[in-house]
Motif scaffolding. Sequence first.
Motif, PDB file in Angstrom:
ATOM      1  N   SER A  63       0.757  -0.829  -0.111  1.00  0.00           N
ATOM      2  CA  SER A  63       0.033  -0.297  -0.407  1.00  0.00           C
ATOM      3  C   SER A  63       0.769   1.189   0.043  1.00  0.00           C
ATOM      4  O   SER A  63       1.816   1.875   0.660  1.00  0.00           O
ATOM      5  CB  SER A  63      -1.008  -0.163   0.570  1.00  0.00           C
ATOM      6  OG  SER A  63      -1.860   1.091   1.016  1.00  0.00           O
ATOM      7  N   ARG A  79      -4.440   6.436  -1.178  1.00  0.00           N
ATOM      8  CA  ARG A  79      -3.337   5.063  -1.307  1.00  0.00           C
ATOM      9  C   ARG A  79      -3.668   4.238  -2.363  1.00  0.00           C
ATOM     10  O   ARG A  79      -5.105   4.077  -2.435  1.00  0.00           O
ATOM     11  CB  ARG A  79      -3.543   4.430  -0.201  1.00  0.00           C
ATOM     12  CG  ARG A  79      -2.875   5.362   1.331  1.00  0.00           C
ATOM     13  CD  ARG A  79      -2.604   4.259   2.221  1.00  0.00           C
ATOM     14  NE  ARG A  79      -1.620   3.776   2.205  1.00  0.00           N
ATOM     15  CZ  ARG A  79       0.106   4.491   2.390  1.00  0.00           C
ATOM     16  NH1 ARG A  79       0.329   5.379   2.838  1.00  0.00           N
ATOM     17  NH2 ARG A  79       0.646   3.335   2.541  1.00  0.00           N
ATOM     18  N   VAL A  80      -2.947   3.493  -2.686  1.00  0.00           N
ATOM     19  CA  VAL A  80      -3.353   2.533  -3.566  1.00  0.00           C
ATOM     20  C   VAL A  80      -2.656   0.989  -2.972  1.00  0.00           C
ATOM     21  O   VAL A  80      -2.009   1.384  -1.926  1.00  0.00           O
ATOM     22  CB  VAL A  80      -2.438   3.007  -5.619  1.00  0.00           C
ATOM     23  CG1 VAL A  80      -1.984   1.491  -6.224  1.00  0.00           C
ATOM     24  CG2 VAL A  80      -2.787   4.069  -6.291  1.00  0.00           C
ATOM     25  N   GLU A  99     -11.842  -0.995  -6.597  1.00  0.00           N
ATOM     26  CA  GLU A  99     -10.502  -2.154  -7.231  1.00  0.00           C
ATOM     27  C   GLU A  99     -11.284  -2.511  -8.272  1.00  0.00           C
ATOM     28  O   GLU A  99     -11.627  -2.993  -9.051  1.00  0.00           O
ATOM     29  CB  GLU A  99     -10.440  -2.449  -5.718  1.00  0.00           C
ATOM     30  CG  GLU A  99     -11.461  -3.989  -5.467  1.00  0.00           C
ATOM     31  CD  GLU A  99     -10.901  -3.985  -4.229  1.00  0.00           C
ATOM     32  OE1 GLU A  99      -9.656  -4.154  -3.921  1.00  0.00           O
ATOM     33  OE2 GLU A  99     -11.950  -4.975  -3.460  1.00  0.00           O
ATOM     34  N   ARG A 141     -13.667   3.256  -2.112  1.00  0.00           N
ATOM     35  CA  ARG A 141     -12.959   2.645  -2.475  1.00  0.00           C
ATOM     36  C   ARG A 141     -13.318   1.872  -3.715  1.00  0.00           C
ATOM     37  O   ARG A 141     -14.366   1.214  -4.269  1.00  0.00           O
ATOM     38  CB  ARG A 141     -12.453   1.209  -1.325  1.00  0.00           C
ATOM     39  CG  ARG A 141     -10.952   0.120  -2.183  1.00  0.00           C
ATOM     40  CD  ARG A 141     -10.936  -0.602  -0.827  1.00  0.00           C
ATOM     41  NE  ARG A 141      -9.803  -1.917  -1.500  1.00  0.00           N
ATOM     42  CZ  ARG A 141      -8.744  -1.385  -1.421  1.00  0.00           C
ATOM     43  NH1 ARG A 141      -8.214  -0.367  -0.473  1.00  0.00           N
ATOM     44  NH2 ARG A 141      -7.529  -2.590  -1.833  1.00  0.00           N
ATOM     45  N   TYR A 158      -7.889   1.442  -5.325  1.00  0.00           N
ATOM     46  CA  TYR A 158      -7.725   2.736  -4.862  1.00  0.00           C
ATOM     47  C   TYR A 158      -8.287   3.691  -3.535  1.00  0.00           C
ATOM     48  O   TYR A 158      -9.419   2.874  -3.810  1.00  0.00           O
ATOM     49  CB  TYR A 158      -7.587   3.708  -5.803  1.00  0.00           C
ATOM     50  CG  TYR A 158      -7.080   5.691  -5.322  1.00  0.00           C
ATOM     51  CD1 TYR A 158      -5.627   5.940  -5.047  1.00  0.00           C
ATOM     52  CD2 TYR A 158      -8.527   6.407  -5.462  1.00  0.00           C
ATOM     53  CE1 TYR A 158      -6.041   7.566  -4.776  1.00  0.00           C
ATOM     54  CE2 TYR A 158      -7.947   7.392  -4.361  1.00  0.00           C
ATOM     55  CZ  TYR A 158      -7.149   7.801  -4.549  1.00  0.00           C
ATOM     56  OH  TYR A 158      -6.297   9.303  -4.094  1.00  0.00           O
ATOM     57  N   GLU A 159      -7.866   3.930  -2.442  1.00  0.00           N
ATOM     58  CA  GLU A 159      -9.071   4.086  -1.480  1.00  0.00           C
ATOM     59  C   GLU A 159      -8.559   5.860  -1.213  1.00  0.00           C
ATOM     60  O   GLU A 159      -7.605   6.035  -1.331  1.00  0.00           O
ATOM     61  CB  GLU A 159      -9.104   3.136  -0.545  1.00  0.00           C
ATOM     62  CG  GLU A 159      -9.071   3.466   1.025  1.00  0.00           C
ATOM     63  CD  GLU A 159      -9.438   2.491   1.775  1.00  0.00           C
ATOM     64  OE1 GLU A 159      -9.575   1.675   2.645  1.00  0.00           O
ATOM     65  OE2 GLU A 159      -8.196   2.647   2.464  1.00  0.00           O
ATOM     66  N   ALA A 193      -0.453   7.705  -3.017  1.00  0.00           N
ATOM     67  CA  ALA A 193      -0.655   8.227  -4.078  1.00  0.00           C
ATOM     68  C   ALA A 193      -2.022   9.080  -4.312  1.00  0.00           C
ATOM     69  O   ALA A 193      -3.081   9.106  -3.981  1.00  0.00           O
ATOM     70  CB  ALA A 193      -1.771   6.884  -5.251  1.00  0.00           C
TER      71      ALA A 193
END
Length: 227
Positions: A110, A117-118, A180, A178, A170-171, A113
């Motif tokens: 993690s 976060r990615v 994904e 989120r 991505y969150e 980004a």
Amino acid sequence: MLPSETVDSYEVGVKTALMDRTLFLDGSAFFYQYDNFQTSVQQGTQIITTNAGKAESYGFEGQARWVPSDVLSLYASYGYNHSRFKAGIREGNRFRLSPDHSTALGAILSVPAGPGRVAFSPSITWQSAVFFDDDNDRADLQQPPAALVADNIQDEKQKGYALVNARLGYEAPGGGWRVEAFVENAFDKAYIKDAGNTGDGLGMPTFIAGEPRFYGVSASFRFGGAK
């Protein structure tokens, strides 16, 4: 009426955190001893419950998780499960759907980004062979009159296999939402998750395939604010 099934169970375990709470280890050992183990047998086209006598199961389960930073987390698990009938015509047989060995390995990467976060999460699971019935598809247990048609081939069994899965998402900050992409059974491993069933007594067992490669995109939202 069948006598009541009873089981004496024993389990001991330990949990610990090491290396300044970056390495977490859990483990447990167990032993189960059964009397009047109740299982199902097929007589012609009927499934009836019967007393299989004594049985026992013992083994170990362990997990490890290493978190060296807020960017990376690695985990692994292993299970050993020795489950066998100890008396009667099924003496020595394995319990249905009970692999002797199973394990899983995975990671969570993690990284920041933008404001969120990615995260990338690959994993692999593996299990050893399983039978789909307590008779372990033995030919001597599948002859008339127990079955209308004799079954002389031990093919209702799944050999050991591994499945690979992965998620990339991505969150948003605070976990408010989120999105994904995911893939399950990434290498399209062919396996069966059930076999035999009622048709087995007629010489026409069914074989139910496990899920093939499956991929897609998912989104989730959290309402009420981050906690």
